[in-house]
Design a protein around this motif. Structure first.
Motif, PDB file in Angstrom:
ATOM      1  N   GLU A  98      50.736   3.446  66.696  1.00 57.05           N
ATOM      2  CA  GLU A  98      50.267   3.871  67.619  1.00 57.05           C
ATOM      3  C   GLU A  98      50.709   2.831  69.136  1.00 57.05           C
ATOM      4  N   ASP A  99      49.683   2.084  69.461  1.00 56.70           N
ATOM      5  CA  ASP A  99      49.814   0.915  70.344  1.00 56.70           C
ATOM      6  C   ASP A  99      50.663   0.576  70.754  1.00 56.70           C
ATOM      7  N   LEU A 100      51.114   0.155  69.578  1.00 54.14           N
ATOM      8  CA  LEU A 100      53.025  -0.654  69.826  1.00 54.14           C
ATOM      9  C   LEU A 100      54.057   0.866  70.518  1.00 54.14           C
ATOM     10  N   GLN A 101      53.585   1.765  69.912  1.00 52.35           N
ATOM     11  CA  GLN A 101      54.845   2.977  70.279  1.00 52.35           C
ATOM     12  C   GLN A 101      54.491   3.647  71.702  1.00 52.35           C
ATOM     13  N   GLY A 102      53.336   3.735  71.360  1.00 51.54           N
ATOM     14  CA  GLY A 102      52.501   4.613  72.626  1.00 51.54           C
ATOM     15  C   GLY A 102      52.780   5.868  72.464  1.00 51.54           C
ATOM     16  N   LEU A 103      53.100   6.175  70.889  1.00 45.60           N
ATOM     17  CA  LEU A 103      52.787   7.417  70.615  1.00 45.60           C
ATOM     18  C   LEU A 103      51.797   7.856  70.107  1.00 45.60           C
ATOM     19  N   PRO A 104      51.135   9.708  69.465  1.00 46.38           N
ATOM     20  CA  PRO A 104      50.138   9.536  68.443  1.00 46.38           C
ATOM     21  C   PRO A 104      50.296   9.530  67.366  1.00 46.38           C
ATOM     22  N   PHE A 105      49.449   9.370  65.968  1.00 43.30           N
ATOM     23  CA  PHE A 105      50.014   9.713  64.651  1.00 43.30           C
ATOM     24  C   PHE A 105      51.987   9.069  64.287  1.00 43.30           C
ATOM     25  N   VAL A 106      51.751   8.207  64.161  1.00 45.98           N
ATOM     26  CA  VAL A 106      53.240   7.465  64.432  1.00 45.98           C
ATOM     27  C   VAL A 106      53.132   6.712  62.832  1.00 45.98           C
ATOM     28  N   GLY A 107      51.807   6.076  62.238  1.00 46.94           N
ATOM     29  CA  GLY A 107      52.396   5.094  61.208  1.00 46.94           C
ATOM     30  C   GLY A 107      51.561   6.566  59.902  1.00 46.94           C
ATOM     31  N   ARG A 108      51.241   5.192  58.287  1.00 42.58           N
ATOM     32  CA  ARG A 108      50.895   6.143  57.296  1.00 42.58           C
ATOM     33  C   ARG A 108      50.574   7.512  57.887  1.00 42.58           C
ATOM     34  N   ALA A 109      49.174   8.105  58.033  1.00 45.88           N
ATOM     35  CA  ALA A 109      48.029   9.100  58.783  1.00 45.88           C
ATOM     36  C   ALA A 109      49.541  10.073  59.802  1.00 45.88           C
ATOM     37  N   GLY A 110      49.773   8.957  59.889  1.00 51.13           N
ATOM     38  CA  GLY A 110      50.540  10.224  60.519  1.00 51.13           C
ATOM     39  C   GLY A 110      52.249  10.854  59.936  1.00 51.13           C
ATOM     40  N   LYS A 111      52.322  10.541  59.056  1.00 51.97           N
ATOM     41  CA  LYS A 111      53.598  10.869  58.189  1.00 51.97           C
ATOM     42  C   LYS A 111      52.718  12.073  57.527  1.00 51.97           C
ATOM     43  N   LEU A 112      51.889  11.654  57.089  1.00 54.16           N
ATOM     44  CA  LEU A 112      50.774  12.724  56.792  1.00 54.16           C
ATOM     45  C   LEU A 112      50.454  14.061  57.379  1.00 54.16           C
ATOM     46  N   LEU A 113      50.342  13.925  58.669  1.00 55.49           N
ATOM     47  CA  LEU A 113      49.880  14.476  59.270  1.00 55.49           C
ATOM     48  C   LEU A 113      51.012  15.414  59.748  1.00 55.49           C
ATOM     49  N   THR A 114      52.344  14.709  60.069  1.00 52.50           N
ATOM     50  CA  THR A 114      53.479  15.909  59.930  1.00 52.50           C
ATOM     51  C   THR A 114      53.524  16.638  58.629  1.00 52.50           C
ATOM     52  N   ARG A 115      53.444  15.821  57.463  1.00 51.77           N
ATOM     53  CA  ARG A 115      53.389  17.352  56.470  1.00 51.77           C
ATOM     54  C   ARG A 115      52.298  18.364  56.113  1.00 51.77           C
ATOM     55  N   ILE A 116      51.109  18.132  56.635  1.00 49.55           N
ATOM     56  CA  ILE A 116      50.241  18.925  56.501  1.00 49.55           C
ATOM     57  C   ILE A 116      50.122  20.565  57.635  1.00 49.55           C
ATOM     58  N   ILE A 117      50.918  19.758  59.091  1.00 53.75           N
ATOM     59  CA  ILE A 117      51.404  20.595  60.315  1.00 53.75           C
ATOM     60  C   ILE A 117      52.763  21.068  59.904  1.00 53.75           C
ATOM     61  N   GLU A 118      53.785  20.919  58.761  1.00 49.75           N
ATOM     62  CA  GLU A 118      54.687  22.053  58.174  1.00 49.75           C
ATOM     63  C   GLU A 118      54.574  22.899  56.783  1.00 49.75           C
ATOM     64  N   SER A 119      52.986  22.494  56.417  1.00 52.56           N
ATOM     65  CA  SER A 119      52.538  23.284  55.703  1.00 52.56           C
ATOM     66  C   SER A 119      52.473  24.630  55.715  1.00 52.56           C
ATOM     67  N   ILE A 120      52.582  24.747  57.235  1.00 53.90           N
ATOM     68  CA  ILE A 120      51.752  26.148  57.958  1.00 53.90           C
ATOM     69  C   ILE A 120      53.065  26.698  58.295  1.00 53.90           C
ATOM     70  N   GLY A 121      54.354  26.505  58.511  1.00 49.39           N
ATOM     71  CA  GLY A 121      55.393  26.329  59.380  1.00 49.39           C
ATOM     72  C   GLY A 121      55.361  26.520  60.073  1.00 49.39           C
ATOM     73  N   LEU A 122      54.691  24.952  60.743  1.00 47.86           N
ATOM     74  CA  LEU A 122      54.936  24.904  62.183  1.00 47.86           C
ATOM     75  C   LEU A 122      56.118  22.898  61.983  1.00 47.86           C
ATOM     76  N   LYS A 123      56.413  22.809  62.885  1.00 47.35           N
ATOM     77  CA  LYS A 123      56.994  21.635  62.960  1.00 47.35           C
ATOM     78  C   LYS A 123      56.056  20.585  64.518  1.00 47.35           C
ATOM     79  N   ARG A 124      55.862  19.238  63.917  1.00 46.74           N
ATOM     80  CA  ARG A 124      55.442  17.754  64.908  1.00 46.74           C
ATOM     81  C   ARG A 124      55.537  18.620  66.666  1.00 46.74           C
ATOM     82  N   LYS A 125      56.989  19.458  67.015  1.00 50.22           N
ATOM     83  CA  LYS A 125      57.190  19.753  68.204  1.00 50.22           C
ATOM     84  C   LYS A 125      56.778  20.799  68.552  1.00 50.22           C
ATOM     85  N   ASP A 126      56.515  21.500  68.076  1.00 48.30           N
ATOM     86  CA  ASP A 126      55.801  23.352  68.662  1.00 48.30           C
ATOM     87  C   ASP A 126      54.321  22.673  68.281  1.00 48.30           C
TER      88      ASP A 126
END
Ligand code: URA
Ligand code: URA
Length: 232
Positions: A98-126
């Protein structure tokens, strides 16, 4: 023709600037002047971005030197997503990726967060994703109380500007910090609390789930409660 175009653009920019200052227009709090001023066609100086917009606040945060983390960070990780999100996630602090890219949750935990978000029918951009600390603590050490107190101002303003219906606090640190509680995450998770007038659901951190996949089921339960609350 060129002059006419310049005048039209000028008046649109003025309109948007006023809308932003009022904070009530159909564009809401989303700053469009950033987009509009990509090329400065007017001889006048561009108006300063007011910090009562999310873009203005971000600009302020990107040059923040209020604590020592500014000396070791690569990038400030302000947050990302829909500035009008109904659901906002709050994690602990940026890690190495995140520090290198300037974006939150972009590492391994971030990929799992994306799936958690999608589990309720939303996208990261929502949704909107942020952290309590905007800068990475060296070697991912725990945030210090002074860092939290200094940095939480940004988060509080961020929440005021986005006005989500639900905040999901990811992990023990975020939950205990936001709720000023010493309760364990196991006790805090799964029920709504109040954070400055907004419903807050603590759940396990995705990095914890990577180590303890058997608890994904509980996060799924928490996400369903969030989904139900958003549908109300
Ligand atoms: N862990 C967090 O708490 N936040 C991030 O942005 C990444 C990992
Ligand atoms: N411990 C943490 O710090 N976070 C969790 O989500 C679970 C256990």
């Amino acid at each position: 023709m060129q002059k006419e175009l310049e005048n039209i653009i000028k008046s649109i920019r003025k309109y948007i600037e006023l809308e932003e200052l009022a904070g009530t227009g159909e564009w809401g709090q989303v700053s469009l002047s950033g987009i509009m001023s990509g090329r400065d066609l007017s001889p006048a100086k561009p108006a300063p971005v007011p910090a009562d917009t999310l873009e203005g606040l971000k600009k302020e945060a990107l040059s923040c030197t209020k604590c020592d983390l500014c000396e070791t960070r690569t990038h400030v990780v302000f947050g990302a997503g829909n500035p009008r999100a109904k659901l906002m996630f709050v994690g602990e602090a940026p890690g190495m990726q995140e520090d290198l890219q300037g974006l939150p949750f972009v590492g391994r935990a971030g990929k799992l967060l994306t799936r958690i978000i999608e589990s309720i029918g939303l996208k990261r951009k929502d949704v909107y994703i942020a952290n309590i600390l905007k800068c990475r603590p060296p070697d991912n050490r725990n945030p210090l109380p002074t860092e939290i107190l200094t940095c939480e101002e940004y988060l509080i303003k961020q929440i005021e500007l986005i006005r989500p219906r639900v905040i999901c606090a990811l992990g023990k640190f975020a939950a205990q910090t936001l709720l000023r509680s010493q309760e364990s995450i196991t006790r805090l998770r799964g029920k709504f609390s109040d954070y400055r007038g907004t419903k807050l659901m603590p759940t396990f951190h995705p990095a914890y789930l990577l180590r303890n996949p058997q608890d994904k089921r509980l996060v799924w339960e928490d996400m369903k409660k969030i989904r139900n609350q958003l549908e109300k």
